[in-house]
Motif scaffolding. Sequence first.
Motif, PDB file in Angstrom:
ATOM      1  N   GLU A 272       1.057  -1.152  -0.164  1.00 17.56           N
ATOM      2  CA  GLU A 272       0.404  -0.289  -0.327  1.00 17.56           C
ATOM      3  C   GLU A 272       1.141   1.197  -0.035  1.00 17.56           C
ATOM      4  OE1 GLU A 272      -0.360  -2.505   2.230  1.00 17.56           O
ATOM      5  OE2 GLU A 272      -2.197  -2.909   2.010  1.00 17.56           O
ATOM      6  N   ASP A 273       1.660   1.289   0.807  1.00 15.63           N
ATOM      7  CA  ASP A 273       2.740   2.748   0.940  1.00 15.63           C
ATOM      8  C   ASP A 273       3.533   2.590  -0.621  1.00 15.63           C
ATOM      9  OD1 ASP A 273       2.347   3.052   3.919  1.00 15.63           O
ATOM     10  OD2 ASP A 273       3.826   1.666   4.319  1.00 15.63           O
TER      11      ASP A 273
ATOM     12  N   ASP B 244      -6.470   5.133  -2.060  1.00 16.12           N
ATOM     13  CA  ASP B 244      -6.015   6.295  -1.089  1.00 16.12           C
ATOM     14  C   ASP B 244      -5.763   7.423  -1.113  1.00 16.12           C
ATOM     15  OD1 ASP B 244      -6.978   6.306   2.122  1.00 16.12           O
ATOM     16  OD2 ASP B 244      -5.072   6.370   2.070  1.00 16.12           O
ATOM     17  N   GLU B 245      -4.299   7.270  -1.602  1.00 13.08           N
ATOM     18  CA  GLU B 245      -4.406   9.043  -1.573  1.00 13.08           C
ATOM     19  C   GLU B 245      -4.230   9.939  -3.259  1.00 13.08           C
ATOM     20  OE1 GLU B 245      -1.314   8.726   0.286  1.00 13.08           O
ATOM     21  OE2 GLU B 245      -0.459  11.495  -0.720  1.00 13.08           O
TER      22      GLU B 245
ATOM     23  N   ARG C 120      -7.003  11.451  -1.032  1.00 11.71           N
ATOM     24  CA  ARG C 120      -6.916  12.337   0.731  1.00 11.71           C
ATOM     25  C   ARG C 120      -6.906  13.627  -0.371  1.00 11.71           C
ATOM     26  NH1 ARG C 120      -3.833  10.359   5.003  1.00 11.71           N
ATOM     27  NH2 ARG C 120      -4.340   7.786   5.808  1.00 11.71           N
TER      28      ARG C 120
ATOM     29  N   ARG D  80      -9.443 -10.592  -1.411  1.00 10.35           N
ATOM     30  CA  ARG D  80     -10.291 -10.194  -0.492  1.00 10.35           C
ATOM     31  C   ARG D  80     -10.959  -8.585  -0.918  1.00 10.35           C
ATOM     32  NH1 ARG D  80      -9.805 -15.156   1.250  1.00 10.35           N
ATOM     33  NH2 ARG D  80      -7.642 -14.330   2.399  1.00 10.35           N
TER      34      ARG D  80
ATOM     35  N   LEU E  55     -14.364  -5.866  -1.097  1.00 11.48           N
ATOM     36  CA  LEU E  55     -14.955  -5.341   0.086  1.00 11.48           C
ATOM     37  C   LEU E  55     -15.272  -4.489  -0.440  1.00 11.48           C
ATOM     38  CD1 LEU E  55     -11.788  -5.021   2.201  1.00 11.48           C
ATOM     39  CD2 LEU E  55     -13.650  -6.288   2.780  1.00 11.48           C
ATOM     40  N   ALA E  56     -16.670  -4.056  -0.223  1.00  8.22           N
ATOM     41  CA  ALA E  56     -17.716  -2.348  -0.490  1.00  8.22           C
ATOM     42  C   ALA E  56     -17.449  -1.892  -0.140  1.00  8.22           C
ATOM     43  CB  ALA E  56     -19.054  -3.362   0.566  1.00  8.22           C
ATOM     44  N   THR E  57     -15.972  -1.241   1.031  1.00  8.95           N
ATOM     45  CA  THR E  57     -15.624   0.380   1.390  1.00  8.95           C
ATOM     46  C   THR E  57     -14.709   0.283  -0.235  1.00  8.95           C
ATOM     47  OG1 THR E  57     -13.869  -1.661   2.516  1.00  8.95           O
ATOM     48  CG2 THR E  57     -16.347   0.435   3.634  1.00  8.95           C
TER      49      THR E  57
ATOM     50  N   GLN F  51      -6.316 -17.972   5.662  1.00  6.37           N
ATOM     51  CA  GLN F  51      -7.007 -16.495   5.872  1.00  6.37           C
ATOM     52  C   GLN F  51      -5.861 -15.352   6.631  1.00  6.37           C
ATOM     53  OE1 GLN F  51      -9.126 -16.634   3.718  1.00  6.37           O
ATOM     54  NE2 GLN F  51     -10.593 -18.406   3.720  1.00  6.37           N
TER      55      GLN F  51
ATOM     56  N   GLU G 243     -13.483  -5.792   7.107  1.00  4.74           N
ATOM     57  CA  GLU G 243     -13.881  -4.804   7.045  1.00  4.74           C
ATOM     58  C   GLU G 243     -15.098  -4.307   6.399  1.00  4.74           C
ATOM     59  OE1 GLU G 243     -11.532  -6.098   5.681  1.00  4.74           O
ATOM     60  OE2 GLU G 243      -9.605  -5.747   5.275  1.00  4.74           O
ATOM     61  N   ASP G 244     -16.147  -5.082   5.674  1.00  4.58           N
ATOM     62  CA  ASP G 244     -17.530  -4.571   6.226  1.00  4.58           C
ATOM     63  C   ASP G 244     -18.834  -4.710   6.901  1.00  4.58           C
ATOM     64  OD1 ASP G 244     -16.955  -4.894   2.963  1.00  4.58           O
ATOM     65  OD2 ASP G 244     -17.524  -6.381   2.853  1.00  4.58           O
TER      66      ASP G 244
ATOM     67  N   ALA H 249     -17.673  -2.097   8.463  1.00  5.22           N
ATOM     68  CA  ALA H 249     -18.542  -0.941   7.735  1.00  5.22           C
ATOM     69  C   ALA H 249     -19.546  -0.540   8.472  1.00  5.22           C
ATOM     70  CB  ALA H 249     -18.198  -0.539   6.168  1.00  5.22           C
TER      71      ALA H 249
ATOM     72  N   ARG I 190      -8.878  -5.524  10.935  1.00  9.11           N
ATOM     73  CA  ARG I 190      -8.934  -4.978   8.986  1.00  9.11           C
ATOM     74  C   ARG I 190     -10.803  -4.562   8.960  1.00  9.11           C
ATOM     75  NH1 ARG I 190      -9.988 -10.924   7.246  1.00  9.11           N
ATOM     76  NH2 ARG I 190     -10.951  -9.530   5.832  1.00  9.11           N
TER      77      ARG I 190
ATOM     78  N   GLY J  10     -13.058  -0.959   8.339  1.00 13.36           N
ATOM     79  CA  GLY J  10     -14.373  -0.427   7.416  1.00 13.36           C
ATOM     80  C   GLY J  10     -15.090   0.676   8.498  1.00 13.36           C
TER      81      GLY J  10
ATOM     82  N   ASP K 244     -13.007   4.443   7.335  1.00 15.50           N
ATOM     83  CA  ASP K 244     -13.026   4.462   5.119  1.00 15.50           C
ATOM     84  C   ASP K 244     -15.187   4.970   5.713  1.00 15.50           C
ATOM     85  OD1 ASP K 244     -11.855   4.410   2.860  1.00 15.50           O
ATOM     86  OD2 ASP K 244     -14.461   2.704   2.576  1.00 15.50           O
ATOM     87  N   GLU K 245     -16.021   4.264   6.681  1.00 14.99           N
ATOM     88  CA  GLU K 245     -16.998   4.600   6.570  1.00 14.99           C
ATOM     89  C   GLU K 245     -17.034   6.248   7.067  1.00 14.99           C
ATOM     90  OE1 GLU K 245     -19.200   2.687   4.633  1.00 14.99           O
ATOM     91  OE2 GLU K 245     -21.059   3.851   5.367  1.00 14.99           O
TER      92      GLU K 245
ATOM     93  N   ARG L 208     -14.897   8.059   6.889  1.00 13.88           N
ATOM     94  CA  ARG L 208     -14.748   9.442   5.876  1.00 13.88           C
ATOM     95  C   ARG L 208     -14.985   9.527   5.380  1.00 13.88           C
ATOM     96  NH1 ARG L 208      -8.044   7.283   6.780  1.00 13.88           N
ATOM     97  NH2 ARG L 208      -8.021   8.827   8.762  1.00 13.88           N
ATOM     98  N   ARG L 209     -15.858   9.079   4.573  1.00 14.83           N
ATOM     99  CA  ARG L 209     -16.861   8.759   3.627  1.00 14.83           C
ATOM    100  C   ARG L 209     -17.488   9.928   3.846  1.00 14.83           C
ATOM    101  NH1 ARG L 209     -17.246   3.685  -0.178  1.00 14.83           N
ATOM    102  NH2 ARG L 209     -15.288   3.994  -0.621  1.00 14.83           N
TER     103      ARG L 209
ATOM    104  N   ARG M 230       0.321  -5.213  10.361  1.00 18.35           N
ATOM    105  CA  ARG M 230       0.699  -4.341   8.841  1.00 18.35           C
ATOM    106  C   ARG M 230      -0.554  -3.011   8.524  1.00 18.35           C
ATOM    107  NH1 ARG M 230       3.333  -9.081   8.176  1.00 18.35           N
ATOM    108  NH2 ARG M 230       1.701 -10.002   7.229  1.00 18.35           N
TER     109      ARG M 230
ATOM    110  N   ARG N 222      -0.080  -0.459  10.533  1.00 17.70           N
ATOM    111  CA  ARG N 222       0.747   0.590   9.986  1.00 17.70           C
ATOM    112  C   ARG N 222       1.282   1.028   9.226  1.00 17.70           C
ATOM    113  NH1 ARG N 222       4.886  -4.762  11.397  1.00 17.70           N
ATOM    114  NH2 ARG N 222       2.768  -5.553  13.395  1.00 17.70           N
ATOM    115  N   LEU N 223       0.129   1.399   8.297  1.00 19.14           N
ATOM    116  CA  LEU N 223       0.283   1.873   6.463  1.00 19.14           C
ATOM    117  C   LEU N 223       0.338   2.976   7.106  1.00 19.14           C
ATOM    118  CD1 LEU N 223      -1.394  -0.525   3.928  1.00 19.14           C
ATOM    119  CD2 LEU N 223       0.535  -0.562   4.123  1.00 19.14           C
TER     120      LEU N 223
ATOM    121  N   THR O  97      -0.825   4.975   4.456  1.00 26.12           N
ATOM    122  CA  THR O  97      -1.731   5.428   4.535  1.00 26.12           C
ATOM    123  C   THR O  97      -3.303   5.710   5.576  1.00 26.12           C
ATOM    124  OG1 THR O  97      -2.436   3.734   3.563  1.00 26.12           O
ATOM    125  CG2 THR O  97      -1.861   5.646   2.295  1.00 26.12           C
ATOM    126  N   VAL O  98      -2.598   4.531   6.486  1.00 20.74           N
ATOM    127  CA  VAL O  98      -3.709   3.844   7.436  1.00 20.74           C
ATOM    128  C   VAL O  98      -3.635   4.557   8.716  1.00 20.74           C
ATOM    129  CG1 VAL O  98      -5.036   2.125   9.064  1.00 20.74           C
ATOM    130  CG2 VAL O  98      -4.473   2.284   6.044  1.00 20.74           C
TER     131      VAL O  98
END
Lengths: 333, 333
Positions: free
Chosen positions: A222-223, A254-255, A258, A276, A280-282, B77, B222-223, B226, B247, B251, B254-255, B257-258, B276, B279-280, B282-283
């Motif tokens: 992602e980064d 995402d970027e 933003r 997966r 995801l819906a989001t 998974q 994530e769903d 959300a 995870r 969600g 994201d929701e 912020r939307r 992980r 730690r990104l 963007t997150v």
Amino acid sequence: MTPAGPDRRPTLADVAARAGVSTALASIVMREAPGASATTRERVRRAAEEIGYRPDSRARLLRSSRSRLLGVVFGVQHAFHGDLVSGLYAAAERVGYELALSAVTPGRDERRAVAGLLSDRCEALVLLGPHSPTAALADLAARLPVVVVARSVRSAAVDVVRTADAEGMHLAVDHLVALGRRDVVHVDGGRAPGAAERRRGFREAARRHGLEARVVAGGLTEDDGAAAARALLAGPLPTAVTVFNDRCALGVLDELRRAGRAVPGEVAVVGYDDSRIARLATVDLTSVAQDVAQLTTLAVGRAVARLDGTPVERRELVVPPRLVVRSTTASPR
Amino acid sequence: MTPAGPDRRPTLADVAARAGVSTALASIVMREAPGASATTRERVRRAAEEIGYRPDSRARLLRSSRSRLLGVVFGVQHAFHGDLVSGLYAAAERVGYELALSAVTPGRDERRAVAGLLSDRCEALVLLGPHSPTAALADLAARLPVVVVARSVRSAAVDVVRTADAEGMHLAVDHLVALGRRDVVHVDGGRAPGAAERRRGFREAARRHGLEARVVAGGLTEDDGAAAARALLAGPLPTAVTVFNDRCALGVLDELRRAGRAVPGEVAVVGYDDSRIARLATVDLTSVAQDVAQLTTLAVGRAVARLDGTPVERRELVVPPRLVVRSTTASPR
DNA sequence: GCCTCCTTCTAGAACGTTCTAGGCCAGGGA
DNA sequence: TCCCTGGCCTAGAACGTTCTAGAAGGAGGC
């Protein structure tokens, strides 16, 4: 009271003794091989049940020269490898093989992972997106059949099962062009398995449509994607982006958001893997899907064919990808 | 020319013959056991090298009653299980044990995964976040030492190594309250391993601070997050949210912020696992970290202690978590 | 010379299974 | 009567290691 200590694991001889038959006959019953009467079968089975007998697969394998065991090397980090492992279990079971798993982790490299499987007497190896150099893979293939999945290897010694990654990029670019997006940029995966092929496919498709084939540096994470998006935002924004994989595409998405850019309004984004995350819906990312069931079935099939000595026509099996259209691609607003 | 076909796997007897010694002596050299002269050692080692000898671990294990093999059941998974597997490999190596991996996949349940390991002659089992009922785990533990990681089990038969999840929630709530956020809601993980404990911790901490302990339904994905966020947006928005895992938190984020809600300006969000994803760049999610190195070291240590018959004081080992503060939590704007 | 001790080595028996070769008994054809 | 045949069963040898017991040869002490 068992003769050699109370917590000894029960053996076939124990079962045989309890049922009053020879170990050979007990073995016949346990393997469901022909050569025992119905009543004896019943008696042996009950004895086994009563003392909680479990066959020792190691002794079993030691005796019979065939182990019917396929070694699988996978990366513990990669979500996609998880999907492949699931498929491999199913495919192996269908043809009567077992799987021995060996993980590559930050502290355990491919050599170690492979060495473990070799001493476990696997008959063939299935390597998921290996990083080993071609020469090392060829050396390995001199010992036992080796099938490489999701990476292409230029060696006549190893079998390869992979997705037609170039074709996947064709699908993506064709889709974008059909939507009226002609300023397309590819965010590259660098030296990751499959990246070169995807880059090539992108260039071919762009050229075919008479587009400039612009490629910017990206990566697997992602980064990396976020960094690539920042690079894109520095100049005139393209109308569409194809990305090496979904994780990287997520960073790009995402970027862009933003920075206040509309997706898919201003920029369309296509990922790769149909993981997966993409579903995801989001996120709901348009992505190129690899056919996991087909890849794994072919990989196991190829390994088994080598073991059976079935003549094999091609070294490389290429599975067509499929474009899954979701909400990150649409005609420009 | 080897006697029994050209592609036979070389055996210790072959090495011994080539070096002109007995197989017993060759065995001594290969095991680096005392009882061979330096010159012989050198000769045997060279012979082994020349014919590409690899010890057959199955024959080796068959002979010695100890297999020094730990079975690990993990979910293919779960990204977090990947981290744990990495740690287990390292921990096992330090104490001279090997790992046998068996995956739980959508098409392969825990029973199957465990059965495979049992016939591989593992001495003990390490189960990562198992879903099996307590009774099944207890049955299993009657056969061989069982260590459950990352889930608590109310049975005297199995050992448990887990994070102090309640304490993790205390850390999260204390942190939020210290930032001046007093209207805190927990997004629950339902019946997932660890969820009950985290919910309990949240309630305790909230009560301690004299807050209303509001909990809304969430889940693992994530769903789910959300959906939970949408539920929260329907009423008056809390000033902070703690979420079952990263995870799900993603969600939620994201929701929110939307919907145009500022994080952390209006709402602060805390995840769990320090994966992980968290730690990104963007997150950059504030999260409760589980100490993977410690969890895995203790799990292996406990299994080995059982095997060695070392007296063990407690059935359950609880590892303290750590709060990793990132940019999704801050004082209200 | 004899005894003991060490080092270096070997023969042969495990380990728990499967496989090969054959035994025993009943039935049936000559 | 004899000899097959087939069904059921068993003894014993594999498989590739490790382990136990002990042999061979030399060094040293008496």
